[in-house]
Write a protein that holds these residues in place. Structure first.
Motif, PDB file in Angstrom:
ATOM      1  N   VAL A 344      78.955 -32.899  79.801  1.00 38.85           N
ATOM      2  CA  VAL A 344      78.334 -34.143  80.158  1.00 38.85           C
ATOM      3  C   VAL A 344      77.992 -34.777  79.151  1.00 38.85           C
ATOM      4  O   VAL A 344      77.515 -36.169  78.901  1.00 38.85           O
ATOM      5  CB  VAL A 344      77.120 -34.065  81.435  1.00 38.85           C
ATOM      6  CG1 VAL A 344      76.223 -35.006  81.128  1.00 38.85           C
ATOM      7  CG2 VAL A 344      78.164 -34.508  83.093  1.00 38.85           C
ATOM      8  N   SER A 345      76.720 -33.898  78.718  1.00 38.61           N
ATOM      9  CA  SER A 345      75.701 -34.488  77.705  1.00 38.61           C
ATOM     10  C   SER A 345      76.591 -35.203  76.373  1.00 38.61           C
ATOM     11  O   SER A 345      76.913 -35.355  75.330  1.00 38.61           O
ATOM     12  CB  SER A 345      75.757 -33.309  77.179  1.00 38.61           C
ATOM     13  OG  SER A 345      74.426 -33.570  75.160  1.00 38.61           O
ATOM     14  N   ASP A 346      75.924 -36.929  76.473  1.00 38.23           N
ATOM     15  CA  ASP A 346      76.168 -37.850  75.438  1.00 38.23           C
ATOM     16  C   ASP A 346      76.200 -37.464  74.773  1.00 38.23           C
ATOM     17  O   ASP A 346      76.416 -37.526  73.024  1.00 38.23           O
ATOM     18  CB  ASP A 346      76.289 -39.783  76.259  1.00 38.23           C
ATOM     19  CG  ASP A 346      76.826 -39.353  77.147  1.00 38.23           C
ATOM     20  OD1 ASP A 346      77.623 -38.914  77.825  1.00 38.23           O
ATOM     21  OD2 ASP A 346      76.460 -40.525  77.990  1.00 38.23           O
ATOM     22  N   ASP A 347      75.349 -36.739  73.947  1.00 34.13           N
ATOM     23  CA  ASP A 347      73.903 -36.251  72.684  1.00 34.13           C
ATOM     24  C   ASP A 347      74.915 -35.591  71.881  1.00 34.13           C
ATOM     25  O   ASP A 347      74.478 -34.880  71.256  1.00 34.13           O
ATOM     26  CB  ASP A 347      72.899 -36.388  73.283  1.00 34.13           C
ATOM     27  CG  ASP A 347      71.993 -37.396  73.705  1.00 34.13           C
ATOM     28  OD1 ASP A 347      72.990 -38.724  73.150  1.00 34.13           O
ATOM     29  OD2 ASP A 347      70.806 -37.795  74.301  1.00 34.13           O
ATOM     30  N   GLY A 348      75.942 -34.995  72.302  1.00 32.31           N
ATOM     31  CA  GLY A 348      76.570 -33.241  72.423  1.00 32.31           C
ATOM     32  C   GLY A 348      76.052 -32.034  72.486  1.00 32.31           C
ATOM     33  O   GLY A 348      74.489 -32.553  73.424  1.00 32.31           O
ATOM     34  N   PRO A 349      76.232 -31.353  72.360  1.00 31.33           N
ATOM     35  CA  PRO A 349      76.416 -29.576  73.052  1.00 31.33           C
ATOM     36  C   PRO A 349      74.271 -29.594  72.249  1.00 31.33           C
ATOM     37  O   PRO A 349      74.171 -30.156  71.188  1.00 31.33           O
ATOM     38  CB  PRO A 349      77.059 -29.243  72.249  1.00 31.33           C
ATOM     39  CG  PRO A 349      77.871 -29.560  70.934  1.00 31.33           C
ATOM     40  CD  PRO A 349      77.978 -30.553  71.810  1.00 31.33           C
ATOM     41  N   THR A 350      74.351 -28.851  73.129  1.00 28.89           N
ATOM     42  CA  THR A 350      72.262 -28.584  72.956  1.00 28.89           C
ATOM     43  C   THR A 350      72.216 -27.087  73.362  1.00 28.89           C
ATOM     44  O   THR A 350      73.117 -26.074  74.299  1.00 28.89           O
ATOM     45  CB  THR A 350      70.829 -29.289  73.901  1.00 28.89           C
ATOM     46  OG1 THR A 350      71.761 -29.454  74.845  1.00 28.89           O
ATOM     47  CG2 THR A 350      71.689 -30.568  72.984  1.00 28.89           C
ATOM     48  N   ALA A 366      79.170 -21.982  79.022  1.00 37.41           N
ATOM     49  CA  ALA A 366      78.065 -22.165  78.175  1.00 37.41           C
ATOM     50  C   ALA A 366      78.972 -20.882  76.680  1.00 37.41           C
ATOM     51  O   ALA A 366      78.325 -21.368  75.552  1.00 37.41           O
ATOM     52  CB  ALA A 366      77.186 -20.880  79.020  1.00 37.41           C
ATOM     53  N   LEU A 367      79.796 -19.820  76.734  1.00 35.15           N
ATOM     54  CA  LEU A 367      80.210 -19.652  75.790  1.00 35.15           C
ATOM     55  C   LEU A 367      80.827 -21.185  74.471  1.00 35.15           C
ATOM     56  O   LEU A 367      80.428 -20.624  73.301  1.00 35.15           O
ATOM     57  CB  LEU A 367      81.471 -18.628  75.969  1.00 35.15           C
ATOM     58  CG  LEU A 367      82.266 -18.121  75.132  1.00 35.15           C
ATOM     59  CD1 LEU A 367      81.046 -16.947  74.015  1.00 35.15           C
ATOM     60  CD2 LEU A 367      83.080 -16.378  75.598  1.00 35.15           C
ATOM     61  N   GLN A 368      81.894 -21.551  74.864  1.00 34.94           N
ATOM     62  CA  GLN A 368      82.033 -22.468  74.031  1.00 34.94           C
ATOM     63  C   GLN A 368      80.990 -23.252  73.720  1.00 34.94           C
ATOM     64  O   GLN A 368      81.263 -23.955  72.909  1.00 34.94           O
ATOM     65  CB  GLN A 368      82.949 -23.610  75.590  1.00 34.94           C
ATOM     66  CG  GLN A 368      84.352 -23.258  75.712  1.00 34.94           C
ATOM     67  CD  GLN A 368      84.447 -22.146  74.914  1.00 34.94           C
ATOM     68  OE1 GLN A 368      85.759 -22.928  73.734  1.00 34.94           O
ATOM     69  NE2 GLN A 368      85.437 -21.289  74.450  1.00 34.94           N
ATOM     70  N   MET A 369      79.906 -23.637  74.125  1.00 36.46           N
ATOM     71  CA  MET A 369      78.908 -25.171  73.675  1.00 36.46           C
ATOM     72  C   MET A 369      77.939 -23.969  72.932  1.00 36.46           C
ATOM     73  O   MET A 369      78.243 -24.543  71.842  1.00 36.46           O
ATOM     74  CB  MET A 369      78.540 -25.091  75.161  1.00 36.46           C
ATOM     75  CG  MET A 369      77.123 -26.181  74.500  1.00 36.46           C
ATOM     76  SD  MET A 369      76.088 -27.430  76.076  1.00 36.46           S
ATOM     77  CE  MET A 369      77.254 -28.210  76.413  1.00 36.46           C
ATOM     78  N   TYR A 370      78.190 -22.199  73.249  1.00 37.60           N
ATOM     79  CA  TYR A 370      77.719 -22.466  72.068  1.00 37.60           C
ATOM     80  C   TYR A 370      78.475 -21.725  70.461  1.00 37.60           C
ATOM     81  O   TYR A 370      77.860 -22.321  69.773  1.00 37.60           O
ATOM     82  CB  TYR A 370      77.360 -20.598  72.557  1.00 37.60           C
ATOM     83  CG  TYR A 370      75.611 -20.191  73.403  1.00 37.60           C
ATOM     84  CD1 TYR A 370      74.371 -20.689  72.792  1.00 37.60           C
ATOM     85  CD2 TYR A 370      76.324 -20.079  74.374  1.00 37.60           C
ATOM     86  CE1 TYR A 370      73.441 -20.666  73.396  1.00 37.60           C
ATOM     87  CE2 TYR A 370      74.854 -19.805  75.677  1.00 37.60           C
ATOM     88  CZ  TYR A 370      73.850 -19.853  74.423  1.00 37.60           C
ATOM     89  OH  TYR A 370      72.314 -20.234  76.034  1.00 37.60           O
ATOM     90  N   LEU A 373      77.770 -25.316  69.377  1.00 37.19           N
ATOM     91  CA  LEU A 373      76.981 -25.116  68.323  1.00 37.19           C
ATOM     92  C   LEU A 373      76.763 -24.679  66.867  1.00 37.19           C
ATOM     93  O   LEU A 373      75.743 -25.094  66.477  1.00 37.19           O
ATOM     94  CB  LEU A 373      75.311 -25.164  68.662  1.00 37.19           C
ATOM     95  CG  LEU A 373      74.979 -25.348  70.390  1.00 37.19           C
ATOM     96  CD1 LEU A 373      74.175 -24.779  71.037  1.00 37.19           C
ATOM     97  CD2 LEU A 373      74.317 -26.673  70.430  1.00 37.19           C
ATOM     98  N   LEU A 374      77.096 -23.019  67.051  1.00 37.46           N
ATOM     99  CA  LEU A 374      77.428 -23.203  65.330  1.00 37.46           C
ATOM    100  C   LEU A 374      77.935 -23.803  64.771  1.00 37.46           C
ATOM    101  O   LEU A 374      77.532 -23.518  63.088  1.00 37.46           O
ATOM    102  CB  LEU A 374      77.699 -21.389  66.053  1.00 37.46           C
ATOM    103  CG  LEU A 374      77.289 -20.882  66.354  1.00 37.46           C
ATOM    104  CD1 LEU A 374      78.533 -19.529  67.090  1.00 37.46           C
ATOM    105  CD2 LEU A 374      75.883 -20.146  65.789  1.00 37.46           C
ATOM    106  N   ASP A 375      78.848 -24.663  65.180  1.00 37.69           N
ATOM    107  CA  ASP A 375      79.443 -25.419  64.126  1.00 37.69           C
ATOM    108  C   ASP A 375      78.436 -26.446  63.302  1.00 37.69           C
ATOM    109  O   ASP A 375      78.788 -27.516  62.673  1.00 37.69           O
ATOM    110  CB  ASP A 375      80.407 -26.260  64.513  1.00 37.69           C
ATOM    111  CG  ASP A 375      81.703 -25.001  64.542  1.00 37.69           C
ATOM    112  OD1 ASP A 375      81.683 -24.218  63.818  1.00 37.69           O
ATOM    113  OD2 ASP A 375      82.621 -25.195  65.793  1.00 37.69           O
ATOM    114  N   THR A 376      77.772 -26.834  63.822  1.00 38.77           N
ATOM    115  CA  THR A 376      76.336 -28.418  63.839  1.00 38.77           C
ATOM    116  C   THR A 376      76.119 -27.261  63.282  1.00 38.77           C
ATOM    117  O   THR A 376      75.455 -26.092  62.556  1.00 38.77           O
ATOM    118  CB  THR A 376      75.951 -28.515  64.563  1.00 38.77           C
ATOM    119  OG1 THR A 376      75.179 -27.701  65.607  1.00 38.77           O
ATOM    120  CG2 THR A 376      76.804 -28.916  66.028  1.00 38.77           C
ATOM    121  N   GLU A 377      74.838 -28.515  62.774  1.00 37.75           N
ATOM    122  CA  GLU A 377      73.640 -27.688  61.081  1.00 37.75           C
ATOM    123  C   GLU A 377      72.528 -27.339  61.721  1.00 37.75           C
ATOM    124  O   GLU A 377      71.351 -28.171  62.291  1.00 37.75           O
ATOM    125  CB  GLU A 377      72.947 -29.340  60.339  1.00 37.75           C
ATOM    126  CG  GLU A 377      74.552 -29.343  59.230  1.00 37.75           C
ATOM    127  CD  GLU A 377      73.355 -30.384  58.888  1.00 37.75           C
ATOM    128  OE1 GLU A 377      72.988 -30.348  58.602  1.00 37.75           O
ATOM    129  OE2 GLU A 377      74.637 -30.937  57.652  1.00 37.75           O
TER     130      GLU A 377
END
Length: 446
Positions: A344-350, A366-370, A373-377
């Protein structure tokens, strides 16, 4: 991690070579000092050894380690003073005499280097001791720090009228007392800064302050206590639980840690643990304690729930079966909307959304979102926390091998992090689970 390994290894090797006591080698301040030294943070390393000397002013090993750091800093007068104090309190420490000799060699004064080696009891002390007499005229006047160089000298035979014990006391006072006072005042200043930021509600800004205090004074229960309060206010309840438990021994507010732990367990709906810590808080809380009335009210409420639940437990099996069936019917209704909430999050994973998914039992989303997140800064602390959560999810999915790999990365790459200890414990548990996977029941989350 590599630096930390070699720093620790050098301390252990050194302990064997010069006969350090096992208790000294096991002192966490020694390892922390070695870590700082390996990073080139020499003042912080000296702070650890001063801390040891504050507890034991005659600790020759601490003087020796401080002297080694002074040598790297090219503070030769300070190094010489510490080497001499080391062999003063342990006359059989050959390495200390050799260290003092190396100082003079660095200064280009070979005769004095030979004289230092001659003081070593294993190098013919009786015949060589008088050789120190000719050195008196060759005073190191050109050196700015000459006062420190001469201060600890304890030549036994010549010129007793010059009484060199008093300068030794001065140098000792400078090494043992003043720097320790400075180190303590620095930590206290950080504490005041941290408390002020916390009171202003600047929770994210204050996190590095508690970490810095723990780096300067490892294991400090006060820093852990306030770090726990900070994490609680940030909604990071897992971290709050970890830090608050370490803050229970804090003299000023350790009992308050019991109260906030109860709040953590209330958030997690873990009523038995909530009652346990409320009980612990009330046993020590004064009648006028800030949280006493709230704690008593909540505990009474929890006990009331327990009393009401008791008659149901005594009912025959049929109603219990109905209760289970109701739960089975209810679960898909509760989980369905949460699973839809994954993307749902329009601002991306948090981190917050990923944590919510994990706690609600939506393991795969949850696993996919984590992973995303590891691909972000991410900030370093968020990165290793995400990896820790991934390891926990893999364990629940019975993929113990992947869990072990995630925990191992945390232990290797973030050895000084808040979660390294937890990752190491979880790693050992996951290894055991992997070996006994066929024997383990397939537990389901509530």
């Amino acid at each position: 991690m590599v630096k930390s390994f070699f720093a620790s290894a050098s301390i252990l090797t050194f302990a064997v070579l010069i006969g350090f006591s096992s208790s000294f080698a096991a002192d966490p301040r020694v390892e922390q000092g070695a870590r700082f030294e390996a990073k080139g943070e020499y003042e912080k390393a000296l702070g650890e050894y001063r801390s040891i000397l504050a507890d034991d002013p005659r600790n020759s090993e601490a003087y020796y380690l401080a002297a080694q750091v002074r040598m790297k800093m090219k503070d030769y007068s300070g190094a010489l003073a510490n080497f001499r104090l080391a062999y003063r309190y342990n006359p059989s420490m050959s390495e200390a005499y050799e260290g003092a000799a190396r100082v003079y060699e660095a200064l280009g004064q070979k005769p004095k280097a030979e004289a230092e080696r001659a003081k070593d009891p294993k190098n013919n002390p009786v015949t060589e001791a008088p050789a120190a007499a000719p050195e008196e005229p060759v005073v190191e006047q050109p050196k700015v720090a000459e006062k420190k160089v001469e201060a600890p000298v304890e030549e036994p035979a010549p010129q007793p009228a010059k009484v060199k014990q008093e300068p030794v006391k001065e140098v000792k006072a400078e090494l043992e007392k003043e720097p320790v006072k400075d180190a303590k005042s620095e930590v206290e200043e950080l504490f005041e800064k941290g408390k002020a930021l916390f009171d202003e509600g600047k929770y994210k800004e204050v996190v590095p302050v508690w970490r810095e205090i723990l780096a300067k004074r490892p294991g400090d229960p006060g820093a852990y206590f306030y770090a726990g309060l900070t994490r609680f206010e940030l909604g990071e309840y897992d971290k709050a639980e970890y830090n608050l438990k370490k803050g229970l021994t804090f003299k000023e507010r350790g009992n308050d840690a019991n109260y906030f732990l109860a709040l953590v367990y209330e958030k997690g709906k873990r009523k038995e643990l909530e009652k346990k810590y409320l009980d612990a808080y009330l046993k020590k809380a004064a009648p006028s304690a800030v949280f006493r009335a709230t704690a008593e009210s909540r505990l009474a409420e929890l006990r009331g729930d327990a009393v009401e639940a008791k008659p149901e437990a005594e009912k025959p099996a049929a109603p219990v079966q109905e209760k289970v069936e109701a739960k089975v019917e209810k679960e898909p209704k509760e989980k369905a909307p949460k699973k839809k909430a994954a993307p749902v999050s329009d601002d991306g994973p948090t981190i917050e959304v990923a944590n919510m998914l994990f706690k609600s039992g939506n393991l795969e989303p949850a696993l996919q979102m984590y992973k995303q997140l590891l691909d972000t800064e991410l900030e370093p602390e968020e990165r290793y926390f995400a990896m820790l959560q991934m390891g926990n999810i893999y364990r629940e999915l019975r993929d113990f091998h992947s869990a072990v790999n995630r925990y191992r990365i945390i232990v290797q790459e973030f050895p000084d992090s808040d979660w390294a200890t937890e990752a190491e414990r979880a790693q050992l548990e996951a290894i055991w689970q992997e070996k006994h996977a066929s024997e383990l029941p397939r537990a389901t989350r509530r």
